[in-house]
Design a protein around this motif. Sequence first.
Motif, PDB file in Angstrom:
ATOM      1  N   MET A  34     -26.556  -6.232  19.220  1.00 39.49           N
ATOM      2  CA  MET A  34     -26.394  -7.496  18.498  1.00 39.49           C
ATOM      3  C   MET A  34     -26.111  -7.202  17.034  1.00 39.49           C
ATOM      4  O   MET A  34     -26.821  -6.438  16.402  1.00 39.49           O
ATOM      5  CB  MET A  34     -27.677  -8.326  18.631  1.00 39.49           C
ATOM      6  N   LYS A  35     -25.038  -7.791  16.527  1.00 42.49           N
ATOM      7  CA  LYS A  35     -24.613  -7.537  15.149  1.00 42.49           C
ATOM      8  C   LYS A  35     -24.601  -8.849  14.380  1.00 42.49           C
ATOM      9  O   LYS A  35     -23.881  -9.785  14.748  1.00 42.49           O
ATOM     10  CB  LYS A  35     -23.219  -6.906  15.175  1.00 42.49           C
ATOM     11  N   LEU A  36     -25.410  -8.921  13.324  1.00 44.05           N
ATOM     12  CA  LEU A  36     -25.532 -10.147  12.534  1.00 44.05           C
ATOM     13  C   LEU A  36     -24.994  -9.935  11.130  1.00 44.05           C
ATOM     14  O   LEU A  36     -25.378  -8.980  10.452  1.00 44.05           O
ATOM     15  CB  LEU A  36     -27.000 -10.570  12.448  1.00 44.05           C
ATOM     16  N   GLY A  37     -24.115 -10.813  10.697  1.00 37.87           N
ATOM     17  CA  GLY A  37     -23.555 -10.734   9.354  1.00 37.87           C
ATOM     18  C   GLY A  37     -24.320 -11.643   8.406  1.00 37.87           C
ATOM     19  O   GLY A  37     -24.446 -12.849   8.657  1.00 37.87           O
ATOM     20  N   ILE A  38     -24.857 -11.078   7.328  1.00 37.36           N
ATOM     21  CA  ILE A  38     -25.603 -11.869   6.341  1.00 37.36           C
ATOM     22  C   ILE A  38     -24.634 -12.347   5.270  1.00 37.36           C
ATOM     23  O   ILE A  38     -24.037 -11.537   4.558  1.00 37.36           O
ATOM     24  CB  ILE A  38     -26.722 -11.032   5.694  1.00 37.36           C
ATOM     25  N   VAL A  39     -24.477 -13.669   5.156  1.00 31.95           N
ATOM     26  CA  VAL A  39     -23.535 -14.230   4.183  1.00 31.95           C
ATOM     27  C   VAL A  39     -24.264 -15.197   3.249  1.00 31.95           C
ATOM     28  O   VAL A  39     -25.380 -15.628   3.511  1.00 31.95           O
ATOM     29  CB  VAL A  39     -22.350 -14.965   4.867  1.00 31.95           C
ATOM     30  N   GLY A  40     -23.588 -15.550   2.176  1.00 30.01           N
ATOM     31  CA  GLY A  40     -24.133 -16.502   1.210  1.00 30.01           C
ATOM     32  C   GLY A  40     -23.451 -16.318  -0.129  1.00 30.01           C
ATOM     33  O   GLY A  40     -22.696 -15.359  -0.339  1.00 30.01           O
ATOM     34  N   LEU A  41     -23.723 -17.251  -1.033  1.00 29.53           N
ATOM     35  CA  LEU A  41     -23.201 -17.125  -2.388  1.00 29.53           C
ATOM     36  C   LEU A  41     -23.896 -15.952  -3.100  1.00 29.53           C
ATOM     37  O   LEU A  41     -24.946 -15.485  -2.636  1.00 29.53           O
ATOM     38  CB  LEU A  41     -23.466 -18.417  -3.170  1.00 29.53           C
ATOM     39  N   PRO A  42     -23.348 -15.480  -4.223  1.00 34.19           N
ATOM     40  CA  PRO A  42     -24.059 -14.456  -5.001  1.00 34.19           C
ATOM     41  C   PRO A  42     -25.415 -15.006  -5.495  1.00 34.19           C
ATOM     42  O   PRO A  42     -25.563 -16.209  -5.719  1.00 34.19           O
ATOM     43  CB  PRO A  42     -23.113 -14.200  -6.185  1.00 34.19           C
ATOM     44  N   SER A  81     -29.327  -9.658  -1.046  1.00 41.52           N
ATOM     45  CA  SER A  81     -29.626  -8.242  -1.279  1.00 41.52           C
ATOM     46  C   SER A  81     -31.120  -7.961  -1.142  1.00 41.52           C
ATOM     47  O   SER A  81     -31.515  -6.945  -0.568  1.00 41.52           O
ATOM     48  CB  SER A  81     -29.141  -7.813  -2.666  1.00 41.52           C
ATOM     49  N   THR A  82     -31.952  -8.879  -1.651  1.00 40.31           N
ATOM     50  CA  THR A  82     -33.405  -8.708  -1.522  1.00 40.31           C
ATOM     51  C   THR A  82     -33.799  -8.712  -0.051  1.00 40.31           C
ATOM     52  O   THR A  82     -34.608  -7.888   0.401  1.00 40.31           O
ATOM     53  CB  THR A  82     -34.150  -9.844  -2.255  1.00 40.31           C
ATOM     54  N   LEU A  83     -33.195  -9.627   0.715  1.00 37.76           N
ATOM     55  CA  LEU A  83     -33.483  -9.703   2.141  1.00 37.76           C
ATOM     56  C   LEU A  83     -33.014  -8.441   2.851  1.00 37.76           C
ATOM     57  O   LEU A  83     -33.725  -7.877   3.692  1.00 37.76           O
ATOM     58  CB  LEU A  83     -32.807 -10.941   2.740  1.00 37.76           C
ATOM     59  N   PHE A  84     -31.816  -7.982   2.500  1.00 39.86           N
ATOM     60  CA  PHE A  84     -31.283  -6.783   3.145  1.00 39.86           C
ATOM     61  C   PHE A  84     -32.145  -5.558   2.810  1.00 39.86           C
ATOM     62  O   PHE A  84     -32.391  -4.706   3.668  1.00 39.86           O
ATOM     63  CB  PHE A  84     -29.832  -6.540   2.717  1.00 39.86           C
ATOM     64  N   ASN A  85     -32.622  -5.494   1.565  1.00 36.31           N
ATOM     65  CA  ASN A  85     -33.537  -4.401   1.196  1.00 36.31           C
ATOM     66  C   ASN A  85     -34.796  -4.446   2.049  1.00 36.31           C
ATOM     67  O   ASN A  85     -35.303  -3.411   2.495  1.00 36.31           O
ATOM     68  CB  ASN A  85     -33.928  -4.504  -0.284  1.00 36.31           C
ATOM     69  N   ALA A  86     -35.302  -5.656   2.287  1.00 32.06           N
ATOM     70  CA  ALA A  86     -36.487  -5.819   3.132  1.00 32.06           C
ATOM     71  C   ALA A  86     -36.184  -5.360   4.557  1.00 32.06           C
ATOM     72  O   ALA A  86     -37.009  -4.715   5.200  1.00 32.06           O
ATOM     73  CB  ALA A  86     -36.927  -7.280   3.135  1.00 32.06           C
ATOM     74  N   VAL A  98     -31.222  -4.365  16.472  1.00 28.26           N
ATOM     75  CA  VAL A  98     -30.276  -5.345  15.946  1.00 28.26           C
ATOM     76  C   VAL A  98     -29.643  -4.748  14.694  1.00 28.26           C
ATOM     77  O   VAL A  98     -30.308  -4.063  13.915  1.00 28.26           O
ATOM     78  CB  VAL A  98     -30.961  -6.702  15.660  1.00 28.26           C
ATOM     79  N   GLU A  99     -28.358  -5.001  14.548  1.00 30.46           N
ATOM     80  CA  GLU A  99     -27.606  -4.456  13.413  1.00 30.46           C
ATOM     81  C   GLU A  99     -27.327  -5.578  12.418  1.00 30.46           C
ATOM     82  O   GLU A  99     -26.833  -6.645  12.788  1.00 30.46           O
ATOM     83  CB  GLU A  99     -26.292  -3.874  13.938  1.00 30.46           C
ATOM     84  N   PHE A 100     -27.688  -5.354  11.176  1.00 27.96           N
ATOM     85  CA  PHE A 100     -27.425  -6.330  10.109  1.00 27.96           C
ATOM     86  C   PHE A 100     -26.327  -5.797   9.196  1.00 27.96           C
ATOM     87  O   PHE A 100     -26.374  -4.637   8.769  1.00 27.96           O
ATOM     88  CB  PHE A 100     -28.686  -6.578   9.275  1.00 27.96           C
ATOM     89  N   VAL A 101     -25.361  -6.644   8.920  1.00 26.41           N
ATOM     90  CA  VAL A 101     -24.273  -6.280   8.004  1.00 26.41           C
ATOM     91  C   VAL A 101     -24.412  -7.130   6.753  1.00 26.41           C
ATOM     92  O   VAL A 101     -24.378  -8.363   6.824  1.00 26.41           O
ATOM     93  CB  VAL A 101     -22.889  -6.522   8.646  1.00 26.41           C
ATOM     94  N   HIS A 150     -26.760 -17.187   7.457  1.00 25.44           N
ATOM     95  CA  HIS A 150     -26.315 -17.792   6.196  1.00 25.44           C
ATOM     96  C   HIS A 150     -27.537 -18.002   5.301  1.00 25.44           C
ATOM     97  O   HIS A 150     -28.358 -18.885   5.551  1.00 25.44           O
ATOM     98  CB  HIS A 150     -25.601 -19.109   6.490  1.00 25.44           C
ATOM     99  N   VAL A 151     -27.674 -17.168   4.277  1.00 25.80           N
ATOM    100  CA  VAL A 151     -28.816 -17.256   3.365  1.00 25.80           C
ATOM    101  C   VAL A 151     -28.544 -18.349   2.324  1.00 25.80           C
ATOM    102  O   VAL A 151     -27.515 -18.322   1.641  1.00 25.80           O
ATOM    103  CB  VAL A 151     -29.084 -15.906   2.655  1.00 25.80           C
ATOM    104  N   VAL A 152     -29.472 -19.295   2.245  1.00 29.19           N
ATOM    105  CA  VAL A 152     -29.322 -20.434   1.335  1.00 29.19           C
ATOM    106  C   VAL A 152     -30.460 -20.411   0.317  1.00 29.19           C
ATOM    107  O   VAL A 152     -31.636 -20.334   0.697  1.00 29.19           O
ATOM    108  CB  VAL A 152     -29.355 -21.772   2.105  1.00 29.19           C
ATOM    109  N   ARG A 153     -30.119 -20.472  -0.938  1.00 28.17           N
ATOM    110  CA  ARG A 153     -31.134 -20.460  -1.992  1.00 28.17           C
ATOM    111  C   ARG A 153     -31.870 -21.790  -2.032  1.00 28.17           C
ATOM    112  O   ARG A 153     -31.260 -22.850  -2.233  1.00 28.17           O
ATOM    113  CB  ARG A 153     -30.472 -20.159  -3.340  1.00 28.17           C
ATOM    114  N   CYS A 154     -33.187 -21.719  -1.859  1.00 31.56           N
ATOM    115  CA  CYS A 154     -34.026 -22.918  -1.874  1.00 31.56           C
ATOM    116  C   CYS A 154     -35.133 -22.779  -2.912  1.00 31.56           C
ATOM    117  O   CYS A 154     -36.297 -23.147  -2.660  1.00 31.56           O
ATOM    118  CB  CYS A 154     -34.614 -23.168  -0.483  1.00 31.56           C
TER     119      CYS A 154
END
Length: 363
Positions: free
Chosen positions: A1-9, A14-19, A66-69, A100-104
Motif C-alpha cells: 500500500m502506497k500513500l501520498g501525503i499532500v497539502g499546502l506548504p 514534513s513534521t508528520l513525515f518525520n514522525a 505501508v509506504e508513505f511518499v 491530504h494534510v489540512v492545517r487546523c
Amino acid sequence: MKLGIVGLPNVGKSTLFNAITKAGAESANYPFCTIEPNVGIVAVPDSRLDELAKMYNPEKYTPAVVEFVDIAGLVKGASKGEGLGNKFLSNIRECDAIVHVVRCFDDPDVVHVDGNADPERDIGVIDIELILSDLEIVEKRLERIRKMMKGGDKSYQAELNLFEKIYECLSEEKPARSLEYDEDEQLLLRDCQLISLKPVLFCANIAEDDIKNPDIPYVQKVRQIASSQDAEVVVISAKIEDELGQLDPEDREMFLEDLGLDCAGLDKMIQASYKLLGLISYLTAGPQEVRAWTIRKGTKAPQAAGKIHSDFERGFIRAEVVSFDDLMNCGSYNAAKEKGLVRSEGKEYVMKDGDVVLFRFNV
C-alpha cells in the motif's frame, strides 16, 4: 500500500513525515527504510502478530508494511508547473491513495502560505490543482479517441462516452471519484491514473493544546468537506506524533496515557487507510516466521496464497484456516484442530481479516 501525503506548504506534512520515519525505525521491530529522500516504509500495527510471536517464538517477525511518499507542498498553479508541480503530481499518480494534510491550527510563528488557516480554502486549492491536472490528461485521451473514431472504428464508443462523462465532471470542479463506474468502465480506467479518482484520507492537523478536545471548528469544517466527498478523516497533532516517535515503547505508552489517547495518530491513519482501500490482513504462523499479508476484501484463497508465491496459487489444493480468536482461545494450533476449529477450505473460500492460514499446494 502506497500513500501520498499532500497539502499546502507549512501545514505539517514534513513534521508528520518525520514522525512516520521515526515510528518506522522504532515500532513493531521493523526498520525504517529510505528508498528515496521522500519515501518511508513503516510497519502496520497489528497486536495479533505480537500474540502469535509469543505462541511460536519464531525466528522471524514480519508485519505488513505501508509506504508513505512525502509530496513536497503543492501551491496554486501546480497543474501548470508552479513550484515543480508537474514532478510532484506525477509522484501522486503512482500512489494508491492520498493523505491530504489540512492545517487546523493558528500559530503566528508558522507562516501560512495564504496568511491564515482556512480548511475550506486550503482543501479547495489542492482539489482544484489535482482536478486541473486530470482535466489535461482527459483532454488528451479524448483527442486520441476521437482521432481513432474518425477512421470508422466504433469500438471506442464506450471509451468516448466514459471520458466525456469524466471531462464534464472535472469541468464542474468535481473530482473524478464523485462519479459511479460500472465494471466495464473500471477496466477502461485502469491505465489512466487519474489523481482525483484516488480515495482520499483527510488528516486534520491540530495544535498540541487541542488534542484532548479535538472537535474544534476547523476540524468540523474538514469533516463536512470529507462527508461531501465520501472521504475519511483522521484527527492528529503532527507535533505530538513527532514527539512520540522519539520515545521508547514504554515511555510512549505512558505519554499516550497522559494525553488520554488509546493509540497514536499514525496508527489511526494506517487503520483508516486500510478501511479506505478495502484492505484486510491474513496471518501465517510457525517457528520459522509469523507474518501478516495484505489483501483486498473479497480475495479468494488461491489468490491470497499467490501473495506468498505464484506456485502457491498455481498448485493450490486447499487452505487450512483457523480464526485468530479461536487459535488464541485454544492456546495452540493442535488444540484448535482437536476441537474442530481448523477448517479445510477450497478454491471458492473468501478470506477474512485475521484468518491464520496454512496453504497446501502441489506443483
